[in-house]
Design an enzyme around this catalytic site. Structure first.
Site, PDB file in Angstrom:
ATOM      1  N   GLY A  11       0.845  -1.192   0.000  1.00 18.63           N
ATOM      2  CA  GLY A  11       0.000   0.000   0.000  1.00 18.63           C
ATOM      3  C   GLY A  11       0.878   1.239   0.000  1.00 18.63           C
ATOM      4  N   GLU A  85       9.805  -2.865   4.457  1.00 23.34           N
ATOM      5  CA  GLU A  85      10.393  -2.021   3.389  1.00 23.34           C
ATOM      6  C   GLU A  85      11.027  -2.861   2.273  1.00 23.34           C
ATOM      7  OE1 GLU A  85       9.745   1.122   3.526  1.00 23.34           O
ATOM      8  OE2 GLU A  85       9.644   1.730   5.622  1.00 23.34           O
ATOM      9  N   ILE A  86      10.322  -3.892   1.840  1.00 24.90           N
ATOM     10  CA  ILE A  86      10.899  -4.816   0.830  1.00 24.90           C
ATOM     11  C   ILE A  86      11.179  -4.124  -0.500  1.00 24.90           C
ATOM     12  CG2 ILE A  86      10.045  -7.021   1.738  1.00 24.90           C
ATOM     13  CD1 ILE A  86       7.768  -6.665  -0.434  1.00 24.90           C
ATOM     14  N   GLN A  87      10.543  -2.963  -0.737  1.00 28.09           N
ATOM     15  CA  GLN A  87      10.792  -2.256  -2.011  1.00 28.09           C
ATOM     16  C   GLN A  87      12.255  -1.871  -2.168  1.00 28.09           C
ATOM     17  OE1 GLN A  87       9.079  -0.858   0.506  1.00 28.09           O
ATOM     18  NE2 GLN A  87       9.855   1.195   0.885  1.00 28.09           N
ATOM     19  N   CYS A 141      -6.750   9.976   2.645  1.00 27.20           N
ATOM     20  CA  CYS A 141      -6.200  10.927   1.685  1.00 27.20           C
ATOM     21  C   CYS A 141      -5.928  12.257   2.395  1.00 27.20           C
ATOM     22  CB  CYS A 141      -7.157  11.129   0.510  1.00 27.20           C
ATOM     23  SG  CYS A 141      -6.584  12.441  -0.600  1.00 27.20           S
ATOM     24  N   ILE A 164      14.600   8.235   1.338  1.00 27.20           N
ATOM     25  CA  ILE A 164      14.058   7.934   2.670  1.00 27.20           C
ATOM     26  C   ILE A 164      13.430   9.192   3.269  1.00 27.20           C
ATOM     27  CG2 ILE A 164      14.685   7.109   5.004  1.00 27.20           C
ATOM     28  CD1 ILE A 164      15.095   5.070   2.671  1.00 27.20           C
ATOM     29  N   GLY A 165      12.278   9.042   3.879  1.00 28.66           N
ATOM     30  CA  GLY A 165      11.643  10.198   4.512  1.00 28.66           C
ATOM     31  C   GLY A 165      10.266   9.864   5.040  1.00 28.66           C
TER      32      GLY A 165
END
Ligand code: ADP
Ligand code: TMP
Ligand code: MG
Ligand code: ZN
Length: 197
Positions: A11, A85-87, A141, A164-165
């Site tokens: 997501g 954080e597998i991305q 949203c 990263i942030g």
């Protein structure tokens, strides 16, 4: 031996991926089952050696640079492996995970499905194909307040797709607000270009 299973949580940012991953950690913890948690070492946003959610729930985790480091760290008695954080982890992660599942270990992963540029993150996409269960989360949203946020939007002008942030750089929005914000950004860029020339 019974195979393990792969559960994948995906997501946009702030959709509760890390929180959901940590809720599965708690199940194994309460059941006094051995497990280990991992995260890519690039993710130093809140802490180097903990998986941390935006509302500060946390679990100790091994930071890794390469997916094969997971094999070196496991002791052989684990019932589950958790990876956040597998991305940011290379596509080779798929082979490691399939091997773990084959050995009867349950694997729970979470990560972004899409970048703020609306591009897929390949490792997440590949794992979606192999997962026994894919949990797709939504965020509220930031623009319209509806619970339909499916994509992250970068609020600072810096094109880096790996950056990263948190709230300092990104918000989560729905598809319509994403479109509106990008159109507005393009218009503003045009005006700035016209001012220059
Ligand atoms: P993720 O890993 O998907 O970024 P986390 O599990 O770390 O998400 O954080 C989820 C928490 O973030 C929520 O429980 C909520 O307290 C907070 N939050 C902040 N902004 C939002 C938002 N726009 N939509 C939903 N939750 C949000
Ligand atoms: P989160 O999903 O747990 O909030 O964390 C996502 C991390 O990914 C965060 O450090 C910001 C980073 N990120 C990118 O590098 N590129 C992107 O396109 C997006 C949306 C986030
Ligand atoms: Mg997270
Ligand atoms: Zn919206």
């Amino acid at each position: 031996m019974k195979s393990g299973r792969l559960v994948l949580i995906v997501g946009p940012m702030y959709s509760g991926k890390t929180s959901e991953l940590l809720s599965y950690v708690e199940i194994y913890h309460l059941g006094k089952k051995n497990y280990k948690a991992f995260k890519p070492s690039i993710d130093n946003r809140y802490d180097e050696t903990f998986i941390v959610s935006h509302n500060n729930t946390r679990v100790k985790a091994y930071p890794i640079k390469e997916p094969k480091e997971i094999f070196k760290i496991l002791e052989g008695n684990e019932k589950a492996v958790f990876i956040d954080e597998i991305q940011f982890i290379s596509e080779e992660l798929k082979d490691i995970i399939l091997n773990l599942i084959d050995k009867g270990i349950d694997v729970f992963c979470s990560g972004l499905d899409l970048s703020f540029k609306n591009n897929i993150f390949p490792t997440t996409s590949i794992l979606m194909g192999y997962a026994d269960e894919v949990i797709k989360k939504k965020a509220v949203c930031h623009e319209c307040g509806e619970y339909t946020g499916t994509i992250s939007y970068k609020t600072i002008e810096n094109g880096g797709e790996i950056d990263i942030g948190g709230f300092d750089k990104y918000i989560a929005v729905c598809r319509d607000c994403y479109k509106k914000l990008n159109e507005k950004q393009k218009k503003e860029q045009k005006i700035n270009m016209n001012k220059l020339f």
